[in-house]
Design a protein around this motif. Structure first.
Motif, mmCIF file in Angstrom:
data_model
loop_
_atom_site.group_PDB
_atom_site.id
_atom_site.type_symbol
_atom_site.label_atom_id
_atom_site.label_comp_id
_atom_site.label_asym_id
_atom_site.label_seq_id
_atom_site.Cartn_x
_atom_site.Cartn_y
_atom_site.Cartn_z
ATOM 1 N N SER A 1 0.827 -1.192 0.000
ATOM 2 C CA SER A 1 0.000 0.000 0.000
ATOM 3 C C SER A 1 0.862 1.242 0.000
ATOM 4 C CB SER A 1 -0.883 0.000 1.243
ATOM 5 O OG SER A 1 -0.080 0.167 2.365
ATOM 6 N N THR A 2 0.213 2.376 0.000
ATOM 7 C CA THR A 2 0.929 3.628 0.060
ATOM 8 C C THR A 2 1.566 3.819 1.416
ATOM 9 O OG1 THR A 2 -1.009 4.758 0.837
ATOM 10 C CG2 THR A 2 -0.692 4.669 -1.540
ATOM 11 N N THR A 3 2.546 4.709 1.476
ATOM 12 C CA THR A 3 3.242 4.975 2.726
ATOM 13 C C THR A 3 2.268 5.570 3.725
ATOM 14 O OG1 THR A 3 5.239 5.413 1.495
ATOM 15 C CG2 THR A 3 5.168 6.194 3.765
ATOM 16 N N THR B 1 -6.826 2.702 -2.093
ATOM 17 C CA THR B 1 -6.118 1.587 -2.718
ATOM 18 C C THR B 1 -6.967 0.320 -2.636
ATOM 19 O OG1 THR B 1 -4.034 2.556 -1.955
ATOM 20 C CG2 THR B 1 -3.941 0.324 -2.833
ATOM 21 N N PRO B 2 -7.828 0.088 -3.611
ATOM 22 C CA PRO B 2 -8.554 -1.190 -3.665
ATOM 23 C C PRO B 2 -7.668 -2.267 -4.270
ATOM 24 C CG PRO B 2 -9.281 0.228 -5.438
ATOM 25 C CD PRO B 2 -8.283 1.021 -4.643
ATOM 26 N N ILE C 1 -7.876 3.250 2.892
ATOM 27 C CA ILE C 1 -8.254 4.662 2.769
ATOM 28 C C ILE C 1 -7.412 5.461 3.749
ATOM 29 C CG2 ILE C 1 -10.130 6.344 2.911
ATOM 30 C CD1 ILE C 1 -12.085 4.031 2.516
ATOM 31 N N GLU C 2 -6.743 6.512 3.234
ATOM 32 C CA GLU C 2 -5.917 7.367 4.085
ATOM 33 C C GLU C 2 -6.232 8.833 3.814
ATOM 34 O OE1 GLU C 2 -1.658 5.952 4.663
ATOM 35 O OE2 GLU C 2 -2.184 5.059 2.730
ATOM 36 N N HIS C 3 -6.256 9.590 4.908
ATOM 37 C CA HIS C 3 -6.446 11.048 4.793
ATOM 38 C C HIS C 3 -5.752 11.713 5.965
ATOM 39 C CE1 HIS C 3 -8.562 14.951 5.340
ATOM 40 N NE2 HIS C 3 -8.431 14.964 4.016
#
Length: 785
Positions: free
Chosen positions: A10-12, A644-645, A685-687
């Motif tokens: 996944s993303t950092t 990111t699915p 999901i990131e925010h």
């Protein structure tokens, strides 16, 4: 092997110890760049996972934190082609299957390239004892790896790379505390300091849980416990016939061989584990120590009428590993040497015990240990940018006391086994059919001592691997390894890998490999037995009283290694910079498959023993497995939001050909412990300071290895299809100087489904094993750097 092997990267995450403004810089990075992660396990040389000659999945530190993986088993549950039958066995508790090949002992677990599973190849518990507290990344190789790693790298390799490796120095302290349902307490830490060329890292993890009271959540499955055992003390004598007695009958007839308090008939299945890792590095020298231990109830998977649920009824194992490494690199960086020395020790806690029909409702204690000393020298040389070589040799000396049978008293580690009066359960010199009186006399003619096998053997290994790029779009890997073991002889295991890159966006991989699984001391020499006394008036021709047993297990020192051959083809494509797909197909063939519950010849048993079931381990046929996996990974960025699915569908089929009748022909049975259809996916999901990571697992039915024993319909037992949803939510609550505080909540089985896995064992097991209800824990993570 796959371009999309990393569908799970996944993303950092903001959970890393970086300033908040730096975290947002990852929004300028594409999915293609994120997936281009380096790894070393596939070829013992660092290279991009996209180009590695293996089916590999790499989990980064950021993704481990985001998903809430605290232990290796949590991570493995999300890997395509890996299935976990949780709560399926009283000894290992959880059974892991790699691409249709089942068995925890059939793949290696390494920490920085050092084996941290039993060097003798004996089975072990894979639970909360394998912590990820110090993991920088985790590399998972699916498929045979004996060409590099030798014995037991049969179905795959897992390598945990720690935060202090590859030139990285860990400084500061990270920690995590959590508490949740079923009194589950979990804590971990990692600390590191640096002084000039000296680096020191220490990490630890502890978990303790009361575990669910399954009789509350699965009332029908535990009806015997609720309606018969708890109120009335009624239990079944054996799985082979339907006699029912009060449990006090067996305990009283055991005479003075009964150990401990009377059974309280409560329901207690606690578990605990710990993990410790320490490493000191000075320049090119490294010295380290790893210890992990796990304890759980020895009642998992057994039918309630055949077991108790006592608090002091447990199975526990400990592994200690000491290692030293020295790495030399030539001044021109063209060649290098890696020298490794490892000392490994494995032990079953001597107080481990079972209580149930298999131990005549006494506490039956078991013990085993194994240790090894290993030295390995590896040489690598880069002839040019297009040709490289890795060669190595190893020597290992192993000692083992294989698993003992259940005994009425614990093994004394400081005494030779032959000097201890370790009898079989029910054969300790007391007649269970004698008249019930306050004192039951000892009768020496009814006593049967166990035999013990102290093993000492050696393994010699040598390997070579060449990687060649004759043209720009083709990488070729050629390798082979020779091993000679003084117990079972020699074996050669080759490998071939072709990686074709017609464009920068496409990878085609063709892989062939072979591996072998040594017959471990446990499989070859394990003994067991549950006796219920003499047959009245029946003696041998020599006048010796005949003893009767529910079952008796005898050694088989002539077991041969299992041999695996695998052929794979994969296609991976980046359709855009942020959208990738992968398709992978594999064929696996295994010869000399070992059935640990095979039927033994009566010629192996003394004349004065009559057993209802006589078993041993036997090479009993072959196995064929066909698999297909498709994967997709997508990255969407909308302002400060990141989505990111991902998903992976696997199809697994095949069969076992087994000679159940000892020479009367092979019988075809379905593939066991492997679902035909599996889907694993999720959405990250990131925010800014917040993230949420739901994950879903769907598995169609799996077959058990229990066949034609209690099920007269003529098929293996199996579970029902199920879907499980897991969730991790994190919030970065505070940033103050070098301190970060993060709150998190993790929920396993979020929808509180009642679902089952299948049992791994023999007749006393449940048709299908109940799984945990919803488990929610909350906690705090802190980072101080």
């Amino acid at each position: 092997m796959s371009l999309l092997s990393l569908v799970f990267i996944s993303t950092t995450s903001f959970a890393q110890t970086k300033p908040e403004e730096d975290v947002n810089e990852i929004f300028n990075v594409s999915l293609e760049e994120l997936l281009n992660v380096g790894m070393i396990s596939a070829s013992k040389k660092k290279q991009s996972v996209l180009d590695a000659p293996a089916t590999a999945h790499v989990f980064t530190e950021q993704q481990i934190v985001l998903r809430g993986y605290s232990t290796l088993i949590d991570l493995l549950e999300d890997v395509p082609e890996v299935e976990i039958q949780r709560n399926s066995n009283p000894e290992s508790r959880n059974l892991v299957t790699f691409r249709g090949v089942s068995g925890n002992e059939k793949f290696l677990i390494l920490l920085n390239g050092i084996r941290i599973t039993p060097s003798t190849g004996d089975s072990y518990t894979l639970g909360s004892n394998f912590s990820l507290v110090n993991a920088k990344r985790v590399e998972v190789i699916i498929g045979p790896a004996s060409a590099l790693y030798g014995v037991d790298a049969f179905s795959g390799v897992i390598n945990i790379i720690t935060k202090s490796q590859e030139g990285t120095v860990f400084k500061g302290v990270d920690g995590q505390l959590s508490y949740g349902q079923f009194k589950t307490a979990d804590g971990s830490f990692i600390g590191g300091i640096k002084a000039d060329k000296l680096n020191f890292t220490l990490s630890g993890h502890y978990n303790n849980s009361s575990e669910p009271k399954y009789s509350k959540y699965y009332k029908n499955d535990f009806a015997w416990y609720t309606n018969q055992f708890q109120p009335n003390g009624l239990v079944a004598e054996t799985p082979f016939y339907n006699d029912v007695y009060n449990v006090s009958y067996f305990q009283r007839n055991a005479g003075e061989s009964f150990r401990g308090d009377s059974l309280n008939r409560g329901f207690n299945m606690p578990s605990s584990s710990h993990f410790i890792s320490a490493e000191v590095t000075y320049d090119k020298f490294t010295v380290g120590y790893v210890r992990h231990s796990e304890s759980h109830s020895s009642a998992y998977g057994i039918q309630p009428k055949f077991t108790a649920y006592e608090k002091d009824q447990f199975f526990a194992q400990t592994q200690n590993v000491f290692y030293a490494k020295h790495q030399y690199q030539s001044f021109n960086k063209k060649w290098g040497l890696l020298s490794t020395l490892t000392q490994s020790m494995y032990e079953i806690d001597p107080n481990s015990n079972f209580i149930g029909a298999s131990t005549r409702w006494q506490r039956g204690y078991v013990y085993a240990n194994g240790q090894s000393s290993k030295i390995e020298e590896q040489f690598n040389y880069d002839f040019s940018s297009k040709v490289s070589m890795v060669v190595g040799a190893s020597f290992e000396n192993l000692n083992s006391l294989p698993r003992t049978g259940s005994s009425p008293k614990p093994f004394e580690k400081n005494q030779p086994a032959t000097n201890q009066d370790l009898y079989y359960i029910g054969a300790a010199g007391y007649n269970p059919y004698a008249e019930l009186t306050d004192t039951i006399a000892f009768n020496d003619s009814l006593a049967l001592k166990q035999s013990f096998y102290y093993l000492n053997y050696q393994n010699y290994g040598a390997y070579a691997q060449f990687q060649i790029s004759p043209v720009k779009f083709l990488d070729i890997t050629l390798g082979s390894r020779f091993d000679h073991n003084t117990r079972f002889g020699s074996t050669v295991n080759p490998r071939l890998g072709l990686v074709i890159s017609p464009t920068k966006k496409i990878r085609i991989k063709v892989l062939y490999g072979e591996s072998f699984l040594a017959p471990s001391p446990e499989k070859a020499y394990r003994q067991a037995g549950a006796f219920f006394g003499p047959i009245a008036g029946d003696t041998t021709d020599a006048g010796v009283q005949i003893l009767s047993a529910d079952y008796l297990r005898v050694p088989n020192s002539k077991l041969k290694p299992e041999k695996l051959k695998s052929l794979e083809l994969s296609l991976g494509m980046f359709l855009t910079q942020n959208f990738s797909v992968n398709f992978n197909g594999a064929y696996t063939h295994i010869d000399n498959t070992i059935n640990q519950n095979g039927e033994a010849s009566k010629s192996l048993v003394p004349d004065n023993i009559n057993a209802s079931r006589l078993e041993t381990s036997v090479n009993q046929g072959y196995q064929e497995i066909y698999s297909f996996t498709s994967r997709v990974n997508y990255l969407i960025r909308m302002g400060k939001w990141s989505f990111t699915p991902y998903g992976a569908y696997s199809y697994m089929d095949g069969y076992n050909k087994v000679d159940y009748n000892q020479g009367n022909g092979l019988e075809k049975i379905p593939l066991v412990f492997a679902a035909q259809n599996t889907f694993k996916g999720g959405l990250e999901i990131e925010h800014k300071r917040f993230s949420v990571a739901p994950r879903v697992i769907y598995r169609s039915p799996s077959y058990s290895n229990v066949l034609e024993i209690r099920n007269q319909a003529g098929s293996n037992y199996k579970n029902d299809a199920y879907t499980v949803v897991n969730l991790t939510v994190r919030y970065l609550a505070k940033i103050k100087g070098k301190l970060r505080l993060t709150l998190f909540v993790k929920a396993n089985n979020l929808l509180d489904a009642r679902y089952y896995n299948v049992y791994s064992g023999n007749e006393e097991g449940m048709n299908k094993t109940p799984q945990d209800p919803i488990r929610v824990v909350g906690g705090l993570q802190f980072n101080l750097h």
